[in-house]
Design an enzyme around this catalytic site. Structure first.
Site, PDB file in Angstrom:
ATOM      1  N   HIS A  12     -12.200  -6.392   7.304  1.00 16.01           N
ATOM      2  CA  HIS A  12     -12.621  -6.145   6.053  1.00 16.01           C
ATOM      3  C   HIS A  12     -14.027  -5.348   6.284  1.00 16.01           C
ATOM      4  CE1 HIS A  12     -10.152  -9.736   5.171  1.00 16.01           C
ATOM      5  NE2 HIS A  12     -10.130  -9.128   3.887  1.00 16.01           N
ATOM      6  N   GLU A  70       0.915  -1.369  -0.115  1.00 12.31           N
ATOM      7  CA  GLU A  70      -0.269  -0.002   0.055  1.00 12.31           C
ATOM      8  C   GLU A  70       0.896   1.273   0.037  1.00 12.31           C
ATOM      9  OE1 GLU A  70      -0.567  -2.515   1.854  1.00 12.31           O
ATOM     10  OE2 GLU A  70      -2.520  -3.256   0.943  1.00 12.31           O
TER      11      GLU A  70
END
Lengths: 361, 325
Positions: B129, B60
């Site tokens: 998530h 990321e």
């Protein structure tokens, strides 16, 4: 001089192309190095007098910085850390602009937003520096990916230290550069100290350059005190990059002569004897000796040069110090191109008080 | 107009942006050949090729760092973070770099970057998530934060984000990626930032929501109507910039406010909204401001429906508020 490049573990990089370092260019390089050291000494003293803020000196790293900068083209992009004063000067930043930034006055192109050495000069492709360690590395790779897509034939060059090789972005950036074969030159100035942590405690790797091999990137160790060696290694890395050969990791072995910053006392973690030993290989003294030996320089010219540069530095700083302060109302500029309603509200609130104090009576 | 799901609308927006401007490109994990794990980038790779739809290594900080570098160089990257929960390795790049480049360089180096990330719970995603951490970004000077709740807004806000010269964190409510459909204008449809959407008019209480919580807020308003309580529902659309004018006008009318978000309560965006109301609508308020939010626990797996606000919990808070004064 080719022996100055040593690569004990990784792939060997040929290093013989120094033909364009004419005596004239060497003298030019020497002048940049002496100027950088002069600025550095002046800034340390100015900080102690409270005339500029926190300063991170570069003494000991002049050959690494000047050698790299001279090997680049004006269209190349620089992603610096916060110790690259010499790079900024070689790229063409006038002394006055450097001091404007150190003070943060009305003429500072960064509008007084950052502490000293965190330069940004768009016209020189000198990207705004920050303080977090290593973040510029992935950015340099991204810019190189953009240049690749535009087929611009330039390189991006990023500077960082030995400590940064432990950062997330070093890993992420070298990995990306390897995968996409970006035209990026990674210049690690291994000055042996990450504030107080010695190089050998930063990583178990024998060299920092060998880390490149994990990413499929050639890594070279170069004597960072030797201007010719640095210039040669960067020239080769640049040539490889623009010809589609991908990135290179260069480890320039140097020594940080001074403190990490003006807030640091290096005697807490290293001895004066260690520093004195390192100064035996002062990059400026080495180049001076070479110039004198080759008959291109002498002690009298050296003294004149130093005197002239000291005067230039003093004059430039005085002018910057006499410049008007940054406009308090600019506090709210450049957060966004167009301020949000909230920022406009805060600007109005600010306008109703004394800029450096409390509410107006 | 085309009837689309929210994720299809995102996809149409991306196609539109890339057709409009060759400097726009997409990068992220699995966004190319695979078309994205939620299919948001489906078809882009085929139409625009590997040069503009870039499958990156799993990093990321690499994705955002590279996107920043591209933007500094003059491109307009749209970076996808696969789940908002995984954005933290890039937090340094977003907070220290992306948000500050324009400011710290005195305007010399703007960062034209959109960061897209699916966010929020209700998909049995457990701790990693499901999170809704928009407040981190809204708190950071230099970032805009947009959160659509309808397919039309998903496309319209996304195109505005791509044309915005400053960094935008674009959060997509994945719970309703396919659960809602709606008419979406074709072509260059843009929804301006800083203009809240009036979902439903009402007089007794205002329900403030954004993203996936707009639906439950509207359900609550429907239920309340049956009880004779007229609830207004305002979809904020963007947290930065914030449409304070619409927020204050609504509460000046209703005198009561219920703020809904799925993020944890403490320092959630509702705290900011609540402060705005206390500072600027105090004399209009007839009852204490209520917050219906996720709890100050990590996001749970088995108990996620108990954790998340729903029509019932929102309606309950609204009733309490209306009874209070």
């Amino acid at each position: 001089m080719t022996g100055a490049i040593a690569d004990p573990s990784g792939p060997t990089v040929e290093s013989t192309e120094v033909a364009d370092l004419t005596p004239e260019r060497l003298r030019d390089a020497y002048r940049w190095m002496v100027l950088s050291r002069t600025v550095d000494e002046r800034c340390l003293s100015l900080q102690r007098q409270g005339r500029i803020g926190f300063y991170a000196p570069l003494a000991g790293q002049e050959a690494a910085q000047v050698g790299t900068a001279l090997a680049l083209k004006p269209e190349d992009w620089i992603f610096p850390a916060y110790r690259e004063v010499a790079v900024a000067l070689v790229r063409g930043t006038p002394l006055g602009r450097v001091f404007d930034q150190m003070i943060g006055n009305a003429f500072d192109t960064s509008k007084g937003r950052q502490m000293p050495n965190h330069f940004a000069w768009r016209d020189q492709h000198y990207v705004s520096a920050s303080s977090p360690i290593g973040t510029q590395i992935t950015q340099a790779v991204g810019a190189a990916m953009a240049a690749q897509r535009r087929r611009d034939g330039i390189v991006t060059v990023t500077f960082f230290g030995d400590g940064a090789t432990s950062s997330n972005d070093f890993h992420a950036g070298l990995n990306l550069a390897g995968v996409f074969q970006t035209p990026t030159v990674f210049v690690c100035q291994n000055n042996q100290w990450a504030i107080s942590l010695p190089r050998e405690q930063q990583t178990r790797s024998a060299t920092l350059a060998e880390k490149g091999s994990a990413y499929g990137i050639p890594g070279v160790v170069v004597d960072g005190n030797n201007l010719r060696a640095v210039y040669t290694a960067v020239s080769e890395a640049r040539r490889r990059a623009v010809s589609g050969g991908g990135p290179t990791l260069i480890e320039a072995l140097v020594y940080r002569f001074g403190p990490h910053s003006t807030s640091d006392d290096p005697r807490r973690y290293r001895t004066d004897q260690q520093v004195a030993a390192a100064k035996e290989r002062d990059p400026i003294a080495l180049l001076r000796a070479e110039l004198i030996e080759s008959g291109d320089w002498d002690a009298a010219r050296d003294a004149q040069l130093l005197e002239r540069l000291r005067a230039e530095v003093a004059t430039a700083f005085e002018a910057s110090e006499a410049a008007p302060p940054v406009d308090p109302a600019s506090l709210f500029d450049d957060v966004f191109l167009t301020p949000t309603p909230r920022l406009e509200e805060e600007r109005r609130e600010f306008a109703e008080r004394e800029p450096m104090g409390g509410p107006r009576p | 107009m085309t009837e689309l799901t929210l994720v299809q609308a995102v996809n149409r927006g991306l196609h539109e942006a890339m057709r409009q401007d060759p400097e726009v490109l997409v990068l992220g994990e699995d966004v190319g050949v695979n078309g994205g794990v939620f299919r948001a980038t489906e078809g882009l790779y085929k139409e625009f090729g590997a040069d503009r739809v870039i499958d990156t290594p799993l990093s990321e900080t690499g994705i955002i760092g590279a996107a920043i570098g591209m933007a500094l160089y003059g491109l307009k990257p749209i970076a996808e973070i696969q789940f908002l929960d995984f954005i933290y390795p890039a937090f340094d790049q977003i907070v220290s770099e992306l948000a500050k480049f324009r400011y710290r360089s005195g305007g010399q180096y703007p960062c034209h970057v959109v960061v897209r990330a699916p966010y929020g719970g209700g998909v049995k995603g457990g701790l990693y998530h499901s999170q809704s951490t928009e407040a981190y970004f809204a708190h950071t000077a230099g970032l805009k934060v947009a959160i659509p709740s309808t397919p039309a807004d998903a496309k319209g806000l996304l195109l505005t984000a791509v044309h915005d010269p400053d960094p935008v964190i674009f959060l997509e409510p994945k719970r309703i990626y396919r659960a809602v459909t709606g008419e979406v204008p074709d072509g260059d449809h843009r929804v301006p930032f800083g203009q809240a959407r009036l979902v439903r008019e009402g007089n007794d209480v205002t329900l403030f929501a954004y993203g996936a919580m707009v639906g439950p807020a509207a359900e609550a308003a429907e239920a309340l109507a049956a009880e004779g309580i007229s609830a207004e529902v305002l979809d904020l659309r963007t947290l930065v910039p914030l449409d304070e004018r619409a927020i204050l006008a609504s509460v000046e009318k209703t005198g009561r406010a219920v703020i809904v978000h799925e993020a944890a309560r403490t320092c959630g965006f509702g705290a900011e909204l609540s402060a705005v109301l206390a500072e600027k609508a105090f004399y209009s308020l007839r009852a204490p401001v209520a917050r219906v939010t996720g709890y100050d626990t990590p996001f749970p797996y088995a108990l996620e429906q108990a954790y998340l606000p729903n029509g019932e919990t929102i309606a309950h808070a609204a009733r309490t508020t209306v009874r209070a004064g």
